[in-house]
Design an enzyme around this catalytic site. Structure first.
Site, PDB file in Angstrom:
ATOM      1  N   CYS A  44       6.791  29.157  56.121  1.00 46.42           N
ATOM      2  CA  CYS A  44       6.588  29.869  55.037  1.00 46.42           C
ATOM      3  C   CYS A  44       6.960  28.889  54.066  1.00 46.42           C
ATOM      4  O   CYS A  44       8.180  29.991  53.844  1.00 46.42           O
ATOM      5  CB  CYS A  44       5.661  31.601  54.660  1.00 46.42           C
ATOM      6  SG  CYS A  44       5.131  31.652  53.300  1.00 46.42           S
ATOM      7  N   CYS A  52       7.094  32.408  51.084  1.00 42.09           N
ATOM      8  CA  CYS A  52       7.851  33.490  51.775  1.00 42.09           C
ATOM      9  C   CYS A  52       9.400  33.249  51.925  1.00 42.09           C
ATOM     10  O   CYS A  52      10.240  34.768  51.535  1.00 42.09           O
ATOM     11  CB  CYS A  52       7.328  33.920  53.172  1.00 42.09           C
ATOM     12  SG  CYS A  52       5.750  33.825  53.460  1.00 42.09           S
ATOM     13  N   ASP A  53       9.910  32.116  52.212  1.00 36.62           N
ATOM     14  CA  ASP A  53      11.009  32.263  52.669  1.00 36.62           C
ATOM     15  C   ASP A  53      12.328  31.242  51.424  1.00 36.62           C
ATOM     16  O   ASP A  53      13.365  31.382  52.059  1.00 36.62           O
ATOM     17  CB  ASP A  53      11.527  31.999  54.036  1.00 36.62           C
ATOM     18  CG  ASP A  53      11.069  33.328  54.826  1.00 36.62           C
ATOM     19  OD1 ASP A  53      11.007  33.961  54.185  1.00 36.62           O
ATOM     20  OD2 ASP A  53      10.483  32.876  55.885  1.00 36.62           O
TER      21      ASP A  53
END
Ligand code: NAP
Length: 311
Positions: free
Chosen positions: A135, A138-139
């Site tokens: 992701c 997300c990261d």
């Protein structure tokens, strides 16, 4: 729970939320059950530029899905956060069970979507969250000014690689062939991006490191040559993002609904092999898995539920 809903929708991605909106507008008593965050894959997608009319500056997957959720709720769709562990779908009243609850409905729409496929290399599980990710939204921020690698050659891999260039100092796409699968318009943008490099005909064989990911072995599938890639000593780590496709969330329906390669077979009106059970979105056998096709499936499924109940 004794209440028998007209319809229970399993999954709150674009398909489930569109079904909720249409079912709610048709005055069907509707419950949407989702085990995690709304949005499915869209919740982890940074940029959506091909949903018709969706040209809002700064729009992301999460902001689009937040409006879909609000719209479904506005029309009366109820919500439950729960994990369904077993289903009884062949009776007139369908029963969905979680560890603590039982939910009942006259009809069910399965919109459980799909989840990212693991890269399939040695040590992968050990480094998830420690350098290996699925992701970018997300990261990506963890890799501000670091080097990252993206595995895959489809739309997701190339689009997410471009997103990662906003953070990482260099992004290398590792693809198992010498040609990308991604749409030509997406490829053009990637080829023009000076921060993106390509490692063709290659797969990741293993990932390694002390605590964090700092080493990997990449294999050239044509020559068999193995190359060890190590993190810059000043960095001490790098990131590997996997985008090599998806596996369907259909385990619950194995042996109950007709599946093809794990995806649920339906007719063009979203009917499965069981009366009163419909499927919509990425979980379905279909040729194009997009937000727009998921939303369309959801709308069709909800209208078919109304017809099914009236009949
Ligand atoms: P995809 O189109 O199935 O592409 C998967 C990529 O991963 C392919 O390039 C494939 O290589 C590679 N791959 C598969 N298994 C592999 C393995 N074991 N090891 C290494 N590489 C492997 O998946 P996706 O990119 O996630 O897209 C899924 C669907 O969503 C598609 O229909 C796509 O069009 C859609 N999508 C659309 C957008 C958009 O339009 N904005 C954005 C994201 C996704 P090969 O090419 O050699 O098969």
């Amino acid at each position: 729970m004794d209440k028998v809903y007209d319809v229970i929708i399993l999954g709150a991605g674009p398909a489930g939320l569109a079904a909720g909106l249409y079912a709610g507008r048709s005055r069907l008593s509707t419950l949407i059950i989702e085990k995690g965050k709304d949005g499915g894959q869209i919740a982890i997608t940074d940029e959506i530029e091909n949903y018709p009319g969706q040209m809002v500056e700064g729009e992301s997957g999460p902001s689009l899905i937040a409006r879909m959720t609000e719209q479904a709720q506005k029309f009366g769709a109820e919500r439950a956060t729960d994990t369904i562990t077993s289903v009884e779908l062949d009776g007139e009243v369908k029963v969905l069970k979680s560890a603590k609850n039982e939910y009942r409905a006259k009809a069910v729409i399965v919109a459980t979507g799909a989840f990212p496929k693991p890269i399939g290399c040695e040590n992968e599980a050990k480094f998830i969250g420690k350098g290996v990710s699925f992701c970018a939204t997300c990261d990506a921020a963890f890799f501000e000014d670091f080097e990252v690698f993206v595995v895959g050659g489809g739309d997701s891999a190339v689009e997410e690689a471009m997103y990662l260039t906003k953070f990482a100092r260099k992004v290398t796409i590792i693809h198992r062939r010498d040609e990308l699968r991604a749409a030509k318009s997406i490829q053009e943008k990637a080829f023009a991006n000076p921060k993106i490099a390509f490692l063709w005909d290659s797969v990741v064989q293993s990932v390694d490191g002390d605590e964090l990911l700092s080493k990997m072995v990449v294999k050239n599938v044509k020559t068999g040559e193995l190359t060890t890639i190590e993190a810059d000593p000043d960095d001490g780590l790098f990131g590997v993002f996997g985008f090599i496709g998806y596996n369907p969330n259909s385990k619950l329906f194995d042996g109950i609904l007709t599946l093809e390669n794990g995806y649920i077979k339906t007719d063009e009106n979203m009917h499965t092999n069981l009366p009163g059970v419909f499927a919509a979105g990425d979980i379905r056998v279909k040729s194009l898995r997009q937000v727009v096709t998921a939303a369309a499936d959801g709308a069709i499924a909800a209208m078919q539920v109304e017809k099914f109940i009236n009949e």
